[in-house]
Design a protein around this motif. Structure first.
Motif, PDB file in Angstrom:
ATOM      1  N   ILE A 125      -1.707   8.405  -5.375  1.00  9.88           N
ATOM      2  CA  ILE A 125      -1.907   7.597  -4.175  1.00  9.88           C
ATOM      3  C   ILE A 125      -3.360   7.734  -3.731  1.00  9.88           C
ATOM      4  CG2 ILE A 125       0.468   7.597  -3.351  1.00  9.88           C
ATOM      5  CD1 ILE A 125      -0.287   9.943  -1.557  1.00  9.88           C
ATOM      6  N   PRO A 126      -3.865   6.690  -3.077  1.00  9.91           N
ATOM      7  CA  PRO A 126      -3.163   5.426  -2.813  1.00  9.91           C
ATOM      8  C   PRO A 126      -3.032   4.570  -4.078  1.00  9.91           C
ATOM      9  CG  PRO A 126      -5.439   5.261  -2.112  1.00  9.91           C
ATOM     10  CD  PRO A 126      -5.229   6.698  -2.527  1.00  9.91           C
TER      11      PRO A 126
ATOM     12  N   TRP B 218       1.110   5.022   0.259  1.00  9.16           N
ATOM     13  CA  TRP B 218       0.207   5.983   0.866  1.00  9.16           C
ATOM     14  C   TRP B 218       0.972   7.241   1.262  1.00  9.16           C
ATOM     15  CZ3 TRP B 218      -0.017   7.522   6.220  1.00  9.16           C
ATOM     16  CH2 TRP B 218       1.081   7.048   6.955  1.00  9.16           C
TER      17      TRP B 218
ATOM     18  N   ALA C  70      -9.244   4.599  -3.565  1.00  2.00           N
ATOM     19  CA  ALA C  70      -9.871   3.957  -2.411  1.00  2.00           C
ATOM     20  C   ALA C  70     -11.082   3.154  -2.862  1.00  2.00           C
ATOM     21  CB  ALA C  70     -10.256   5.007  -1.368  1.00  2.00           C
TER      22      ALA C  70
ATOM     23  N   ASP D  98       0.850  -1.184   0.000  1.00  7.11           N
ATOM     24  CA  ASP D  98       0.000   0.000   0.000  1.00  7.11           C
ATOM     25  C   ASP D  98       0.893   1.243   0.000  1.00  7.11           C
ATOM     26  OD1 ASP D  98      -1.917   1.960   0.366  1.00  7.11           O
ATOM     27  OD2 ASP D  98      -2.208   1.537   2.502  1.00  7.11           O
TER      28      ASP D  98
ATOM     29  N   ASP E  22       5.284   4.710   2.879  1.00  2.79           N
ATOM     30  CA  ASP E  22       5.001   6.146   2.844  1.00  2.79           C
ATOM     31  C   ASP E  22       5.706   6.727   1.619  1.00  2.79           C
ATOM     32  OD1 ASP E  22       4.998   8.919   3.185  1.00  2.79           O
ATOM     33  OD2 ASP E  22       5.037   8.782   5.367  1.00  2.79           O
TER      34      ASP E  22
ATOM     35  N   GLY F  92      -6.752   2.453   3.852  1.00  3.33           N
ATOM     36  CA  GLY F  92      -5.856   1.828   4.830  1.00  3.33           C
ATOM     37  C   GLY F  92      -6.560   0.880   5.785  1.00  3.33           C
TER      38      GLY F  92
ATOM     39  N   SER G  10      -3.147  12.284   2.651  1.00  4.02           N
ATOM     40  CA  SER G  10      -4.129  11.888   1.640  1.00  4.02           C
ATOM     41  C   SER G  10      -5.405  11.351   2.282  1.00  4.02           C
ATOM     42  CB  SER G  10      -3.526  10.832   0.710  1.00  4.02           C
ATOM     43  OG  SER G  10      -4.530  10.221  -0.077  1.00  4.02           O
TER      44      SER G  10
ATOM     45  N   CYS H 247      -6.248   7.739   1.222  1.00  4.40           N
ATOM     46  CA  CYS H 247      -5.372   6.772   1.900  1.00  4.40           C
ATOM     47  C   CYS H 247      -5.938   6.404   3.270  1.00  4.40           C
ATOM     48  CB  CYS H 247      -3.963   7.349   2.064  1.00  4.40           C
ATOM     49  SG  CYS H 247      -3.036   7.476   0.511  1.00  4.40           S
ATOM     50  N   LYS H 248      -6.555   7.388   3.921  1.00  6.15           N
ATOM     51  CA  LYS H 248      -7.138   7.123   5.234  1.00  6.15           C
ATOM     52  C   LYS H 248      -8.381   6.255   5.133  1.00  6.15           C
ATOM     53  CE  LYS H 248      -5.373  11.510   7.036  1.00  6.15           C
ATOM     54  NZ  LYS H 248      -5.714  12.871   7.542  1.00  6.15           N
TER      55      LYS H 248
ATOM     56  N   LYS I  48       3.015  -1.337   4.196  1.00  8.59           N
ATOM     57  CA  LYS I  48       2.699   0.041   3.820  1.00  8.59           C
ATOM     58  C   LYS I  48       4.001   0.786   3.550  1.00  8.59           C
ATOM     59  CE  LYS I  48      -0.675   2.114   6.084  1.00  8.59           C
ATOM     60  NZ  LYS I  48      -1.832   2.079   5.153  1.00  8.59           N
TER      61      LYS I  48
END
Length: 300
Positions: A74-75, A27, A92, A25, A58, A38, A31, A34-35, A56
């Motif tokens: 991203i993501p 991320w 997402a 992932d 970053d 995740g 973002s 991304c939240k 993950k």
């Protein structure tokens, strides 16, 4: 879930994916999407109970890794199996769509226990035989279809059936000078023949390494090492070695390094999926990354 950096990438992602699918992932903490994705990925990792490993990265902190995978937004989520990216998606997605994505690639839960003792790279997709039959039928139905023949011969070679591949390739061998992808198959078969003729591949690899260490411009040794890696289906390592030649001499041996590099790209690029009219199918992350690397070296 594991946070991956450049320092532990080889261990936690590449090496781990040899035994278990690894979902990466990419991320960034700022973002919003991304939240959203995740927690979905973390929930699915628990639900799938060991059928894949989630890591993950970053993308802000690990820009070198993001660049290596050609991350443009991203993501971005990429699935690796056997050391290679096999599929991915951006954005997402809802949980149901992510499950569909995972189920398309992961072994069923009932199969997992039976496969535990076998190395991941030795396990073939359940429909591999059916796919070969389908490709064989396509060639038999339309012998002039070079695209179908390319996929059929490639599948035979990657399955270790080199003799069958040569038989299937024979009707188009005269076209290799004119059709690039057929030329790419010929280069792979040549590399496999050379490797098969070595009395000790491990010793040959050590000899190549010693010669390169003594002289970084020993292009014959670098090319020999690249072809051995190619025969072992270690595609990115082979291309990395060919790039070492190209960075020092772009036209070495009548463009041999560049032509072999392109052949590998042809071999590893998966068939493009069908998409709606007007849409462009996504590039394979590894192919896209190594195409950019080739362009940056050749055009510099």
């Amino acid at each position: 879930m594991i946070d991956v950096t450049l320092e532990n990438f080889e261990t936690e992602v590449i090496a781990a994916s040899m035994n278990q699918p690894v979902l990466v992932d990419f991320w960034a903490p700022w973002s919003g999407p991304c939240k959203v994705i995740g927690p979905i990925l973390e929930k699915l990792e628990r639900d799938y109970a060991g059928r894949f490993k989630l890591v993950k990265i970053d993308s802000d902190q690990e820009q070198q890794l993001a660049a290596a995978f050609g991350i443009r937004s991203i993501p971005t989520v990429i699935l690796l199996m056997g050391g290679q990216p096999v599929d991915g998606f951006m954005g997402a997605l809802p949980e149901g769509q992510v499950r569909q994505f995972l189920d398309k690639h992961l072994p069923a839960a009932a199969e997992e226990e039976a496969q535990e003792e076998a190395p991941f790279e030795d396990t073939a997709p359940a429909d591999a035989g059916a796919q070969l039959e389908k490709l064989q039928h396509a060639v038999a139905t339309d012998p002039a279809n070079d695209d179908a023949r390319f996929e059929y011969v490639k599948a035979l070679l990657l399955a270790g059936r080199s003799d069958d591949a040569k038989v299937a390739f024979a009707p188009v061998i005269a076209k290799t000078a004119a059709v690039r992808r057929l030329d790419s198959l010929q280069r792979l078969m040549d590399a496999m023949d050379v490797a098969a003729g070595l009395p000790d591949a491990q010793r040959a690899a050590a000899d190549f390494e010693a010669k390169i260490a003594a002289n970084k411009r020993d292009f014959e040794a670098r090319f020999g090492k690249a072809r051995l890696l190619m025969a072992q289906q270690r595609w990115t390592a082979a291309m990395d070695e060919l790039l070492e030649i190209l960075m020092r001499d772009k036209a070495w041996n009548e463009d041999l390094a560049r032509k072999t590099y392109i052949a590998i790209l042809d071999i590893i690029e998966p068939p493009r999926p069908k998409v709606a009219e007007g849409q462009i199918p996504p590039d394979d992350p590894t192919v896209a990354t190594y195409r950019r690397r080739l362009s940056s070296v050749v055009l510099s």
